[in-house]
Write a protein that holds these residues in place. Sequence first.
Motif, PDB file in Angstrom:
ATOM      1  N   LYS A 148       0.846  -1.198   0.000  1.00 17.56           N
ATOM      2  CA  LYS A 148       0.000   0.000   0.000  1.00 17.56           C
ATOM      3  C   LYS A 148       0.884   1.252   0.000  1.00 17.56           C
ATOM      4  O   LYS A 148       1.817   1.366   0.791  1.00 17.56           O
ATOM      5  N   LYS A 152      -1.908   9.903  -3.044  1.00 18.91           N
ATOM      6  CA  LYS A 152      -2.872   9.565  -4.089  1.00 18.91           C
ATOM      7  C   LYS A 152      -2.216   9.309  -5.442  1.00 18.91           C
ATOM      8  O   LYS A 152      -2.764   8.613  -6.270  1.00 18.91           O
ATOM      9  N   LEU A 155       0.491   4.726  -7.982  1.00 18.14           N
ATOM     10  CA  LEU A 155      -0.379   3.671  -8.492  1.00 18.14           C
ATOM     11  C   LEU A 155      -0.166   2.378  -7.714  1.00 18.14           C
ATOM     12  O   LEU A 155       0.951   2.062  -7.303  1.00 18.14           O
ATOM     13  N   PHE A 156      -1.244   1.627  -7.537  1.00 16.71           N
ATOM     14  CA  PHE A 156      -1.201   0.410  -6.722  1.00 16.71           C
ATOM     15  C   PHE A 156      -1.797  -0.747  -7.513  1.00 16.71           C
ATOM     16  O   PHE A 156      -2.921  -0.653  -8.011  1.00 16.71           O
ATOM     17  N   VAL A 157      -1.033  -1.828  -7.654  1.00 18.70           N
ATOM     18  CA  VAL A 157      -1.486  -3.040  -8.335  1.00 18.70           C
ATOM     19  C   VAL A 157      -1.347  -4.201  -7.360  1.00 18.70           C
ATOM     20  O   VAL A 157      -0.317  -4.356  -6.714  1.00 18.70           O
ATOM     21  N   SER A 158      -2.404  -5.002  -7.252  1.00 16.77           N
ATOM     22  CA  SER A 158      -2.364  -6.088  -6.272  1.00 16.77           C
ATOM     23  C   SER A 158      -3.317  -7.204  -6.672  1.00 16.77           C
ATOM     24  O   SER A 158      -4.318  -6.981  -7.350  1.00 16.77           O
ATOM     25  N   HIS A 310       1.115   0.561 -16.527  1.00 16.55           N
ATOM     26  CA  HIS A 310       0.793   1.745 -15.708  1.00 16.55           C
ATOM     27  C   HIS A 310       2.022   2.645 -15.563  1.00 16.55           C
ATOM     28  O   HIS A 310       1.918   3.872 -15.660  1.00 16.55           O
ATOM     29  N   GLU A 326      -7.533   4.705 -10.262  1.00 17.48           N
ATOM     30  CA  GLU A 326      -7.981   3.751  -9.256  1.00 17.48           C
ATOM     31  C   GLU A 326      -6.968   2.628  -9.094  1.00 17.48           C
ATOM     32  O   GLU A 326      -6.198   2.337 -10.009  1.00 17.48           O
ATOM     33  N   ASP A 327      -6.994   1.993  -7.930  1.00 21.05           N
ATOM     34  CA  ASP A 327      -6.151   0.823  -7.707  1.00 21.05           C
ATOM     35  C   ASP A 327      -6.558  -0.292  -8.674  1.00 21.05           C
ATOM     36  O   ASP A 327      -7.720  -0.412  -9.046  1.00 21.05           O
ATOM     37  N   THR A 328      -5.591  -1.092  -9.066  1.00 20.38           N
ATOM     38  CA  THR A 328      -5.858  -2.245  -9.928  1.00 20.38           C
ATOM     39  C   THR A 328      -5.795  -3.506  -9.073  1.00 20.38           C
ATOM     40  O   THR A 328      -4.718  -3.878  -8.597  1.00 20.38           O
ATOM     41  N   ILE A 329      -6.935  -4.117  -8.834  1.00 16.00           N
ATOM     42  CA  ILE A 329      -7.016  -5.324  -8.005  1.00 16.00           C
ATOM     43  C   ILE A 329      -7.365  -6.508  -8.915  1.00 16.00           C
ATOM     44  O   ILE A 329      -8.391  -6.486  -9.605  1.00 16.00           O
TER      45      ILE A 329
END
Length: 340
Positions: A148, A152, A155-158, A310, A326-329
Motif C-alpha cells: 500500500k 494519491k 499507483l497500486f497493483v495487487s 501503468h 484507481e487501484d488495480t485489483i
Amino acid sequence: MGKKMSIKEIAKLSGVSVSTVSRVINDNGRFSEDTRQRVLKTIKKYNYQTNTLAKGLRMRRSNTIGIIVPDLSNTFFSSLVEKMENQFFSKNYSTIICDTGRNSDKEEAYIRMLEAKLTDGLIVISGKKTFDTNILSRPMPVVCIDRKPKGKKTLFVSSNHYQGAVIATTELLKAGTQPTLFKVSRNSSSILDRIRGFKDTMKKMGAELHNSSIISLSSDYRAGSDDRRLEIRNKLRKLINADKLPLGIFATSDTLAADIMIAARDLHLSIPGDLKIIGFDDAPISRYCYPQLTTIRQDISQIASQASQHLINAINNTDDDAEDSEDTIIDVQLVERSTV
C-alpha cells in the motif's frame, strides 16, 4: 555505410521535418502510418542510431526502470520480476533489479542509487511498511505491487488477497475442519488483507475464532531450515492436543505450506486424512509437493502486465492523471489438487 547519419539527413531523405522524425522515433505525437513507415524504412536502410546518452541527458531521461524487490529467492517475486523485465525490454526500457533482503536501510540505499542514475520510474514490490514517495528527492512515477502506498499519485497493483483468503477459509470449513492460519511474523499489506479475509469468513460462517486460530512463526528462520520445521512441529503438536483431527491449515505462502507438510509427516500425520492444507501463490513447489498442494493462484502475468503498462503510461504523461487513477485489483482463483 561508413558515415554516421544525422537526424537532419534522415529527415531530408524521408521528405519530412526533423520534428516528425523525432516523433516517429519516440512514438509520441501525431503522424500518419505512411509517414511512420517511410521514416522507419529510411532509418533501417541507413542504420541510423540515436545517441541515447545525449538524448537522455537532454531530456533528463535514461529509459531505465528501477525494481525494488524484497526477496528474489521467493519464486513468486522472481517470476514477477522476470515477466516485468521482459515487458519493459519490449518497450525499450532497461531495468535495474534491487533485492533488499527485506532490509529497510538497504532499500533506502538502493532508492538513492536509482535516483542518482536518473531512473525514469520505480516499481516497488511488497514490504512491511507502506511506501511513502516523500522519501524520493525528485518527482518520479512509482507503481507499488502488493504494498500500500502513501499518497494519491502512487499507483497500486495487487492480487485480491482478501478474496483469496475467503476462498481458502471457506474450502477448509466445508471440508469439516476448524481452520488455522499460519504466517511468518512480518506483516505486509497483502498478508494483512489475507488475515482480514480469514477472520471475516470465520465470523460469517459461525466458526470459533480464538488466539490459536492465527499462528505467527519467527522471521528469524529461513524457509526449509531445520529450525523452521522444528518450530512448526511444536505448533502442530499444540493444535493436535487442542483440536480434533483433521486439522485445517491456511498457509499464507506455498513455501510455508511445504514446510508444514514435511513437519506433519514427521509427526506421522497423513495428508489430507489428518491434515488438510491450502497454500497461496501457486508457486512451482505446489506441484512438486506430495501430495500436490491445493492453493490460491495469483495471476503473475496480469500483475506484471498491468504494473509495467501503468508505469510506462505515467512516465510518458506529463499531466496529473495518476492522481485520479484507481487501484488495480486482480482476481485470484482456487487451484484444486490433493491436500484438501
